[in-house]
Design an enzyme around this catalytic site. Structure first.
Site, PDB file in Angstrom:
ATOM      1  N   GLU A 275       0.838  -1.199   0.000  1.00 25.70           N
ATOM      2  CA  GLU A 275       0.000   0.000   0.000  1.00 25.70           C
ATOM      3  C   GLU A 275       0.876   1.253   0.000  1.00 25.70           C
ATOM      4  O   GLU A 275       1.819   1.359   0.776  1.00 25.70           O
ATOM      5  CB  GLU A 275      -0.897  -0.010   1.236  1.00 25.70           C
ATOM      6  CG  GLU A 275      -1.820   1.201   1.339  1.00 25.70           C
ATOM      7  CD  GLU A 275      -2.633   1.221   2.620  1.00 25.70           C
ATOM      8  OE1 GLU A 275      -3.588   2.029   2.684  1.00 25.70           O
ATOM      9  OE2 GLU A 275      -2.332   0.455   3.553  1.00 25.70           O
ATOM     10  N   LYS A 345      -9.641   2.296  -3.414  1.00 24.42           N
ATOM     11  CA  LYS A 345     -10.155   1.779  -2.148  1.00 24.42           C
ATOM     12  C   LYS A 345     -11.553   2.311  -1.869  1.00 24.42           C
ATOM     13  O   LYS A 345     -11.799   3.508  -1.970  1.00 24.42           O
ATOM     14  CB  LYS A 345      -9.202   2.155  -1.002  1.00 24.42           C
ATOM     15  CG  LYS A 345      -9.567   1.529   0.330  1.00 24.42           C
ATOM     16  CD  LYS A 345      -8.558   1.880   1.410  1.00 24.42           C
ATOM     17  CE  LYS A 345      -8.892   1.203   2.724  1.00 24.42           C
ATOM     18  NZ  LYS A 345      -7.945   1.570   3.803  1.00 24.42           N
ATOM     19  N   CYS A 397      -5.773  -2.831   2.815  1.00 22.88           N
ATOM     20  CA  CYS A 397      -5.708  -2.721   4.271  1.00 22.88           C
ATOM     21  C   CYS A 397      -6.984  -3.191   4.952  1.00 22.88           C
ATOM     22  O   CYS A 397      -7.310  -4.373   4.946  1.00 22.88           O
ATOM     23  CB  CYS A 397      -5.369  -1.276   4.647  1.00 22.88           C
ATOM     24  SG  CYS A 397      -4.961  -1.071   6.404  1.00 22.88           S
TER      25      CYS A 397
END
Length: 526
Positions: A275, A345, A397
């Protein structure tokens, strides 16, 4: 002092609940004493059973859950303390408030269990379904925080075999059902054996026998099969310290570190950077990305990297994953700016990636003004990334905690699940270890190999059975090279996660309520 001791003595059962909740942290990684999940909830169950009112039951639930979250997510304090810029008193206060908020949901389950019960016989059997209902609420309210669900503690236990069928939520249901049965069995042995208590015994032994039989039975079906195909992957762990990650003078050294570690691994079909591995906005590093893209094309490989993008037209920031190099085997173009082979995301982390009520919160402390805390959401459903003819389902995440989101993006073509993260925010705490076990649970639930790439650990490759096949420890600069076996087929849970959840909530509740009505309704004279 005497007043405090009297208060503790008066409320001793609730303090026992608090201690039981605190102990639950040891059921999860890195301790993995999974059997604790079959003991610790007994204190809460006893408190619900003996409570005089639903409010008393809720209070016991609040004590238990506060202890559970205070110990279980104490790693959150690392990021608040080290990067939040708050004095110690206020950082601890914020953690207490967070734990109290999360404790509301088990407290509600405890309240409803007592409130909806009409006979002592079935009081406790309401708890597993009501617990799942409140856990569902915890996963959606204020964007959701479904961390530390009980089922995650069982990834190394015999109950893990339930995951492909009923998922982690189903394992939570089984744990609580076993706890209720065990409590009734203990309760029977302690009391005079009346006919009423014998009914409790029959229920308890029946449930324990059923759980034992099903645990054995669910081990036999093979939901997915290996296809015989393999691919080589290289996961790059750069180990960049969070304190320097976004400093302008570290931008090029960081990017060159990832490129240097990649150059000696171009024999891999797929190379993964974590990330925000590229610590710059995508439009600002086009020259670097073009160089990496050409290098990957020449070596017939594909790189997937985390990066931040800023859309000048919509004036939005996105936490993104992009592909560099080959999309298909005959691809000679690869990456270009704003190409469609990317992922934005969707499930943003409160405070870290967006600030609710930001007009009031941002002026209060640096915690509410962290770098990149103004992201926009990507779509809930997005196409899989295509890399070297592979279909890869990406999650960034925190998103690995949401199985329904994964299911919504799963297709018949999906080969691999990919999750990238930067757990450097949480230091040497138990948070990254819990995060890894959540990824393992997703791999097992969905029957797909999973790649987990992180900045400073724990980077790992996980097979379709949830087993770790390769790992890089925390705080090491390293490359994990591994051969990944591809599979075909689907697990039941991967097809109907929400349906399975609601069936486990509604069917037991309806049956128990009908049972209560039958035994409490006034009998008509013959």
């Amino acid at each position: 002092m005497s007043a405090l001791l009297n208060f503790i003595k008066k409320d001793k059962l609730n303090w026992l609940c608090l201690l039981a909740g605190l102990s639950l942290v040891f059921a999860y990684a890195p301790y993995s004493l999974w059997w604790l999940a079959f003991i610790a909830p007994l204190a809460l169950i006893h408190a619900i059973k003996t409570a005089q009112t639903p409010k008393q039951a809720a209070k016991s639930g609040l004590y238990f859950a506060f202890g559970w979250f205070a110990s279980g997510i104490s790693w959150v304090h690392v990021s608040i303390d080290q990067f939040g810029g708050l004095p110690l008193f206020f950082s601890i206060l914020l953690m207490v408030l967070l734990c109290l908020y999360l404790a509301i949901y088990p407290a509600l389950a405890s309240y409803l269990t007592k409130r909806l019960s009409k006979t002592s016989t079935v009081t406790l059997w309401l708890l597993p379904s009501l617990w799942l209902f409140t856990e569902f609420l915890r996963s959606i309210v204020l964007t959701g925080f479904p961390w530390l669900s009980l089922g995650y503690s069982q990834i190394n236990s015999p109950l893990a075999s339930y995951a492909p069928v009923i998922g982690e939520v189903g394992i939570t249901f089984v744990i609580l059902s076993f706890n209720v049965a065990l409590y009734q069995l203990i309760y029977f042995l302690r009391l005079k054996q009346t006919q009423h208590h014998k009914n409790d015994l029959i229920q308890a032994t029946g449930v324990i026998a059923l759980i034992t039989s099903l645990t054995i039975a669910v081990n036999y079906p093979t939901w997915v099969k290996e296809t015989g195909e393999e691919l080589t992957v290289a996961l790059i762990q750069g180990n960049i310290e969070q304190s320097i990650k976004w400093q302008p003078e570290e931008e090029w050294p960081t990017m060159l570190k990832y490129l240097d570690l990649t150059r000696v691994n171009y024999d891999a079909d797929l190379i993964i950077w974590p990330e925000s591995a590229v610590p710059a906005l995508e439009p600002a590093v086009q020259e670097f990305l073009s160089t990496v893209n050409q290098s990957a094309l020449l070596n017939k490989s594909t790189i997937i990297t985390g990066i931040l993008n800023y859309n000048f037209e919509s004036k939005q920031y996105f936490n993104a994953l992009i592909t560099l190099g080959k999309k298909h085997s005959d691809d000679d173009l690869g990456y270009f700016y704003n190409h469609s082979n990317r992922y934005y995301k969707n499930h943003l982390l409160p405070i870290g990636e967006f600030v609710p009520f930001q007009e009031w919160l941002r002026p209060i402390a640096p915690l509410f003004n962290l770098p990149q805390s103004s992201f926009s959401r990507g779509n809930y459903v997005q196409p899989n990334l295509i890399a070297n003819d592979l279909a890869i389902l990406p999650l960034i995440c925190f998103e690995i905690a949401f199985p329904s989101q994964l299911a919504a993006n799963l297709t018949q073509e999906t080969n691999i699940i990919l999750t990238v993260s930067n757990d450097a925010w949480f230091g040497d705490s138990h948070g990254p270890h819990q995060h890894l076990d959540m990824a393992r649970m997703r791999a097992l639930e969905f029957g797909k190999p999973l790649l987990r790439s992180t900045n400073n650990g724990i980077t790992a490759t996980i097979d379709h059975l949830g087993n770790i096949s390769g790992i890089i420890p925390q705080f090491e600069e390293a490359v994990l090279k591994a051969n990944i076996k591809l599979v075909s087929g689907n697990t039941p849970y991967s097809q109907w996660p929400r349906l399975i959840l609601w069936l486990m909530i509604l069917i037991p509740l309806v049956l128990i309520m009908l049972f209560q009505h039958y035994f409490t309704a006034p009998k008509k004279a013959a």
